[in-house]
Design a protein around this motif. Structure first.
Motif, PDB file in Angstrom:
ATOM      1  N   ASP A   1       0.808  -1.214   0.000  1.00 46.97           N
ATOM      2  CA  ASP A   1       0.000   0.000   0.000  1.00 46.97           C
ATOM      3  C   ASP A   1       0.843   1.267   0.000  1.00 46.97           C
ATOM      4  N   LEU A   2       2.011   1.206   0.620  1.00 50.95           N
ATOM      5  CA  LEU A   2       2.814   2.416   0.802  1.00 50.95           C
ATOM      6  C   LEU A   2       4.270   2.023   0.974  1.00 50.95           C
ATOM      7  N   ALA A   3       5.172   2.829   0.426  1.00 52.59           N
ATOM      8  CA  ALA A   3       6.602   2.618   0.618  1.00 52.59           C
ATOM      9  C   ALA A   3       7.223   3.904   1.149  1.00 52.59           C
ATOM     10  N   VAL A   4       8.113   3.777   2.126  1.00 51.97           N
ATOM     11  CA  VAL A   4       8.851   4.921   2.670  1.00 51.97           C
ATOM     12  C   VAL A   4      10.300   4.755   2.235  1.00 51.97           C
TER      13      VAL A   4
ATOM     14  N   ASP B   1       4.342   8.954 -13.293  1.00 53.31           N
ATOM     15  CA  ASP B   1       3.209   9.807 -12.947  1.00 53.31           C
ATOM     16  C   ASP B   1       2.088   9.051 -12.242  1.00 53.31           C
ATOM     17  N   HIS B   2       2.015   7.721 -12.436  1.00 53.27           N
ATOM     18  CA  HIS B   2       0.908   6.991 -11.804  1.00 53.27           C
ATOM     19  C   HIS B   2       1.222   6.603 -10.352  1.00 53.27           C
ATOM     20  N   PHE B   3       2.234   7.249  -9.794  1.00 48.64           N
ATOM     21  CA  PHE B   3       2.520   7.106  -8.365  1.00 48.64           C
ATOM     22  C   PHE B   3       2.434   8.477  -7.709  1.00 48.64           C
ATOM     23  N   GLY B   4       1.874   8.493  -6.513  1.00 50.01           N
ATOM     24  CA  GLY B   4       1.907   9.704  -5.711  1.00 50.01           C
ATOM     25  C   GLY B   4       3.112   9.664  -4.794  1.00 50.01           C
ATOM     26  N   GLN B   5       3.634  10.809  -4.454  1.00 52.86           N
ATOM     27  CA  GLN B   5       4.765  10.855  -3.530  1.00 52.86           C
ATOM     28  C   GLN B   5       4.752  12.167  -2.754  1.00 52.86           C
ATOM     29  N   LYS B   6       5.244  12.102  -1.529  1.00 51.68           N
ATOM     30  CA  LYS B   6       5.297  13.285  -0.675  1.00 51.68           C
ATOM     31  C   LYS B   6       6.438  13.117   0.311  1.00 51.68           C
ATOM     32  N   GLN B   7       7.224  14.187   0.476  1.00 51.66           N
ATOM     33  CA  GLN B   7       8.291  14.133   1.470  1.00 51.66           C
ATOM     34  C   GLN B   7       7.679  13.980   2.849  1.00 51.66           C
ATOM     35  N   LEU B   8       8.236  13.030   3.608  1.00 46.07           N
ATOM     36  CA  LEU B   8       7.682  12.724   4.920  1.00 46.07           C
ATOM     37  C   LEU B   8       8.436  13.470   6.019  1.00 46.07           C
ATOM     38  N   TYR B   9       9.763  13.398   5.994  1.00 47.26           N
ATOM     39  CA  TYR B   9      10.532  14.100   7.016  1.00 47.26           C
ATOM     40  C   TYR B   9      11.968  14.285   6.562  1.00 47.26           C
TER      41      TYR B   9
ATOM     42  N   THR C   1      -1.364   5.969  -7.372  1.00 46.93           N
ATOM     43  CA  THR C   1      -2.429   6.975  -7.440  1.00 46.93           C
ATOM     44  C   THR C   1      -3.806   6.326  -7.468  1.00 46.93           C
ATOM     45  N   ARG C   2      -3.865   5.042  -7.740  1.00 42.92           N
ATOM     46  CA  ARG C   2      -5.142   4.327  -7.671  1.00 42.92           C
ATOM     47  C   ARG C   2      -5.755   4.442  -6.279  1.00 42.92           C
ATOM     48  N   ASN C   3      -4.892   4.582  -5.268  1.00 41.96           N
ATOM     49  CA  ASN C   3      -5.367   4.659  -3.886  1.00 41.96           C
ATOM     50  C   ASN C   3      -5.398   6.085  -3.326  1.00 41.96           C
ATOM     51  N   SER C   4      -5.158   7.065  -4.185  1.00 43.38           N
ATOM     52  CA  SER C   4      -5.059   8.441  -3.688  1.00 43.38           C
ATOM     53  C   SER C   4      -6.334   8.904  -3.003  1.00 43.38           C
ATOM     54  N   GLU C   5      -7.493   8.519  -3.536  1.00 44.10           N
ATOM     55  CA  GLU C   5      -8.762   8.986  -2.977  1.00 44.10           C
ATOM     56  C   GLU C   5      -9.395   7.991  -2.022  1.00 44.10           C
ATOM     57  N   ASP C   6      -8.788   6.827  -1.838  1.00 42.92           N
ATOM     58  CA  ASP C   6      -9.351   5.851  -0.906  1.00 42.92           C
ATOM     59  C   ASP C   6      -9.265   6.402   0.521  1.00 42.92           C
ATOM     60  N   PRO C   7     -10.392   6.454   1.244  1.00 48.85           N
ATOM     61  CA  PRO C   7     -10.373   7.059   2.583  1.00 48.85           C
ATOM     62  C   PRO C   7      -9.403   6.381   3.543  1.00 48.85           C
TER      63      PRO C   7
ATOM     64  N   SER D   1      -5.868   7.364   2.516  1.00 45.67           N
ATOM     65  CA  SER D   1      -5.669   8.777   2.850  1.00 45.67           C
ATOM     66  C   SER D   1      -5.443   8.948   4.351  1.00 45.67           C
ATOM     67  N   TRP D   2      -6.198   8.193   5.133  1.00 46.26           N
ATOM     68  CA  TRP D   2      -6.023   8.262   6.593  1.00 46.26           C
ATOM     69  C   TRP D   2      -4.624   7.807   6.989  1.00 46.26           C
ATOM     70  N   LEU D   3      -4.140   6.701   6.410  1.00 40.53           N
ATOM     71  CA  LEU D   3      -2.817   6.188   6.740  1.00 40.53           C
ATOM     72  C   LEU D   3      -1.742   7.208   6.399  1.00 40.53           C
ATOM     73  N   ARG D   4      -1.815   7.798   5.223  1.00 39.11           N
ATOM     74  CA  ARG D   4      -0.825   8.799   4.832  1.00 39.11           C
ATOM     75  C   ARG D   4      -0.887  10.016   5.762  1.00 39.11           C
ATOM     76  N   GLY D   5      -2.108  10.414   6.111  1.00 41.81           N
ATOM     77  CA  GLY D   5      -2.265  11.544   7.011  1.00 41.81           C
ATOM     78  C   GLY D   5      -1.670  11.282   8.378  1.00 41.81           C
ATOM     79  N   GLN D   6      -1.819  10.046   8.875  1.00 37.89           N
ATOM     80  CA  GLN D   6      -1.241   9.699  10.167  1.00 37.89           C
ATOM     81  C   GLN D   6       0.280   9.814  10.138  1.00 37.89           C
ATOM     82  N   LEU D   7       0.895   9.312   9.078  1.00 36.51           N
ATOM     83  CA  LEU D   7       2.358   9.372   8.970  1.00 36.51           C
ATOM     84  C   LEU D   7       2.844  10.812   8.832  1.00 36.51           C
ATOM     85  N   ILE D   8       2.116  11.616   8.066  1.00 38.10           N
ATOM     86  CA  ILE D   8       2.494  13.030   7.922  1.00 38.10           C
ATOM     87  C   ILE D   8       2.410  13.731   9.271  1.00 38.10           C
ATOM     88  N   ASP D   9       1.354  13.442  10.015  1.00 37.74           N
ATOM     89  CA  ASP D   9       1.171  14.073  11.328  1.00 37.74           C
ATOM     90  C   ASP D   9       2.276  13.654  12.301  1.00 37.74           C
TER      91      ASP D   9
END
Length: 310
Positions: free
Chosen positions: A147-150, A160-168, A278-284, A287-295
């Motif tokens: 589901d996610l790789a760090v 382009d079919h992958f989403g990515q965001k700097q975590l820390y 990106t297939r999972n970008s809008e999955d709630p 999205s919650w899992l990514r938000g938890q890691l960002i927080d």
């Protein structure tokens, strides 16, 4: 009954036949020919091994089996319709989900371990599977196996079919045994180069810190090479010096009896990025899992200033 042979259209036709109790009327309602509707009724009879509709005088009435199936079939069709028409939801404190996350031992200590602590209260029914990062992690993200790789940015090109965001961003600290008689509260570059050095390794490739030291021309008395995860625990009762990410060093520093100092050279920090399909970008749930890691990453700050571990 083999569900592989059950056509959803048969259930729709069954529900319509139960409402109309007439083949011609059911055919008209479903916008099909009467012969097609008669064929569908024959398939239903074969599937259920039951007449489904029986003639009584000039009317057709459901059989006892068909009558018993009216409400369950109608409820099943309603639920299936809601799955297709209603947006998915995720309620962390109630829903059951399982996520597979790829991360190095170092990244797991930095952000995954704090997530595990928070899951106990925030999402008690969420299961987390942690795997080491593989060379084909992008294929596994595409296939939905992961589901996610760090990972550090730039490890591989990200399409382009992958989403990515700097975590820390994680600065380096100098780590030595807290009882090392050769080290005080600060360290000079000359002292760093004179002490026996423990280098970090990530398999066959040089790590970011070793590449930087080479680029800066910093001399080292190399004596030991190991991975980030084991490095802090090899310093105990030795005169070895190592450069470690601050998150790792501060997490295990007390247990490993380390003294942490600011490096005597200017080093770029370790950066970790999370990558997902990106297939999972809008999955709630995702999205919650990514938000938890960002927080978690936003709340965990690591300083290069000396840390008293005693």
């Amino acid at each position: 009954m083999d569900l592989a042979h059950v056509d959803l259209n048969l259930l729709v036709a069954f529900d319509t036949l139960m409402v109309e109790q007439n083949v011609t009327a059911a055919a008209r309602r479903l916008s099909v020919g009467q012969s097609a509707m008669s064929s569908t009724l024959s398939r239903l009879r074969a599937l259920l091994n039951d007449p489904v509709l029986e003639r009584q005088g000039r009317t057709m009435v459901p059989t006892p089996l068909a009558t018993s199936l009216i409400i369950p079939v109608r409820e099943a069709l309603a639920r299936f319709n809601s799955v297709l028409t209603e947006p998915p939801t995720f309620t962390a404190d109630r829903d059951r989900r399982s996520f597979t996350v790829m991360a190095s031992e170092y990244a797991a200590l930095a952000v995954i371990q704090p997530l595990l602590v928070e899951l106990r209260h925030a999402a008690p029914h969420v299961e987390l599977r942690i795997r080491s990062v593989s060379t084909d992690f992008l294929d596994e993200l595409t296939a939905g196996i992961v589901d996610l790789a760090v990972i550090p940015p730039g490890v591989v090109p990200i399409a382009d079919h992958f989403g990515q965001k700097q975590l820390y961003s994680d600065p380096y600290v100098v780590a030595v045994d807290e009882a090392n008689p050769l080290v005080g509260d600060t360290m000079t570059l000359e002292q760093f180069s004179s002490l026996p050095y423990l280098a970090s390794s990530s398999g066959h490739d040089d790590t970011l810190v070793e590449t930087q030291l080479d680029s800066l021309g910093v001399a080292r008395r190399l004596e030991v090479t190991t991975g980030f995860g084991l490095a802090p625990f090899l310093l105990r009762d030795t005169q070895l010096v190592a450069l470690l990410p601050a998150s790792l060093a501060s997490t295990v520093g007390a247990g490993a009896r380390l003294k942490l100092l600011e490096p005597p050279m200017q080093l770029e920090p370790v950066i970790e990025t999370m990558v997902w399909s990106t297939r999972n970008s809008e999955d709630p749930g995702h999205s919650w899992l990514r938000g938890q890691l960002i927080d978690i990453a936003a709340r965990r700050t690591w300083s290069t200033k000396p840390v008293d571990q005693r």
